[in-house]
Write a protein that holds these residues in place. Structure first.
Motif, short mmCIF file in Angstrom:
data_model
loop_
_atom_site.label_atom_id
_atom_site.label_comp_id
_atom_site.label_asym_id
_atom_site.label_seq_id
_atom_site.Cartn_x
_atom_site.Cartn_y
_atom_site.Cartn_z
N MET A 179 101.05 127.41 12.56
CA MET A 179 101.49 126.16 13.18
C MET A 179 101.35 124.98 12.23
O MET A 179 101.71 123.86 12.60
CB MET A 179 100.69 125.89 14.46
N THR A 180 100.82 125.20 11.03
CA THR A 180 100.62 124.10 10.09
C THR A 180 101.23 124.47 8.73
O THR A 180 101.40 125.66 8.43
CB THR A 180 99.12 123.79 9.89
N TYR A 193 101.46 128.35 6.97
CA TYR A 193 102.69 129.02 6.54
C TYR A 193 102.56 129.52 5.10
O TYR A 193 102.96 130.63 4.78
CB TYR A 193 103.91 128.09 6.67
N SER A 249 106.31 123.93 15.57
CA SER A 249 105.52 123.94 14.33
C SER A 249 106.27 123.26 13.20
O SER A 249 105.66 122.73 12.28
CB SER A 249 105.15 125.37 13.94
N SER A 299 99.37 129.78 18.89
CA SER A 299 100.71 129.21 18.81
C SER A 299 100.75 127.77 19.32
O SER A 299 99.88 126.97 19.00
CB SER A 299 101.72 130.11 19.55
N ILE A 300 101.74 127.44 20.11
CA ILE A 300 101.98 126.07 20.57
C ILE A 300 100.83 125.55 21.44
O ILE A 300 100.62 124.34 21.54
CB ILE A 300 103.33 125.95 21.32
N GLU A 349 106.97 132.35 15.02
CA GLU A 349 107.17 130.93 14.77
C GLU A 349 107.56 130.22 16.06
O GLU A 349 108.39 130.71 16.81
CB GLU A 349 108.27 130.74 13.73
N HIS A 350 106.96 129.07 16.27
CA HIS A 350 107.34 128.22 17.39
C HIS A 350 108.06 127.00 16.82
O HIS A 350 107.61 126.41 15.84
CB HIS A 350 106.12 127.79 18.20
N ASN A 384 105.36 119.64 12.81
CA ASN A 384 103.96 119.34 12.54
C ASN A 384 103.69 119.24 11.04
O ASN A 384 104.01 120.15 10.28
CB ASN A 384 103.06 120.42 13.15
#
Length: 177
Positions: free
Chosen positions: A15-16, A20, A42, A65-66, A38-39, A45
Motif C-alpha cells: 500500500m506504500t 511496492y 494505494s 490492504s485498504i 493491489e488496491h 498514497n
C-alpha cells in the motif's frame, strides 16, 4: 481462497511506495510466482505506513490492504478515547510469518487482536487470526466486509470496515472483558 492453497505462491498486499519496491525486489530475486494484491487507493498514497507497537496495548490491530488507512484513523480516535492501540501493518499474506515482536505485543495486550480485511471473513483474515491465536493464546477477532453480495450503488455497496466500524468493534471487544 485458491491462492492460499497454491504451493510456492507468495502473496503481498503493498500500500506504500516502499512496499511496492520491496515486493518487486524480492520477486526479482526469487524463482517462485507472486500474486500482488493491489488496491486502487494505494496508487494515490505517497506516505509510508509504520507499525506502532506499545509494550502494553489495549488492542492490537492487524490491517490488510485498504483497511490499513481506516485502521490508522481508528487508532487515532481510540487513542483520544484513552486506549493504547498498537497497529501492525500486514504486507506479506503468504507466507504469513508471525514475527517475535508481534507475538510479544499481542501476548502483552489487554484485549487481544483484530485482523482487518477488505474481503470476506472466512478467508485470509480468519486464517491469519487463527495463526496469531495459536502463536500467542490471545483472542484475535476479524472484521471484514459484510457477508453479502456487493452492489454498485451507494445503497447496496459492500465496503471495507470504516474507522468508526473499527472503533465500535474494539469497544465491543473491550466491553466483553
Amino acid at each position: 481462497s485458491l491462492y492460499d492453497r497454491m504451493p510456492g505462491l507468495k502473496i503481498a498486499s503493498p500500500m506504500t511506495p516502499r512496499e511496492y519496491i520491496e515486493v518487486y525486489e524480492k520477486f526479482m530475486e526469487d524463482d517462485e510466482p507472486y500474486y500482488v494484491s493491489e488496491h486502487r487507493k494505494s496508487y494515490d498514497n505517497t506516505e509510508e505506513l509504520n507499525n506502532v507497537i506499545h509494550q502494553k496495548s489495549d488492542i492490537v490491530l492487524f490491517p490488510i490492504s485498504i483497511t490499513r488507512f481506516a485502521a490508522e484513523e481508528a487508532r487515532k480516535i481510540l487513542q483520544e478515547m484513552g486506549y493504547k492501540v498498537s497497529i501492525i501493518h500486514q504486507l506479506w499474506i503468504k507466507p504469513f510469518i508471525v514475527e517475535d515482536t508481534w507475538k510479544k505485543c499481542l501476548k502483552n495486550s489487554k484485549f487481544g487482536g483484530l485482523v482487518l480485511d477488505d474481503d470476506y471473513e472466512q478467508g485470509v483474515a480468519t486464517n491469519i487470526a487463527h495463526k496469531l491465536m495459536l502463536s500467542t493464546t490471545k483472542p484475535v477477532d476479524v472484521l471484514c466486509i459484510d457477508n453479502r453480495s456487493a452492489g454498485f450503488h451507494p445503497d447496496v455497496d459492500n465496503l471495507p470496515p470504516s474507522p468508526q466500524k473499527i472503533v465500535n468493534k474494539v469497544l465491543e471487544m473491550s466491553s466483553e472483558k
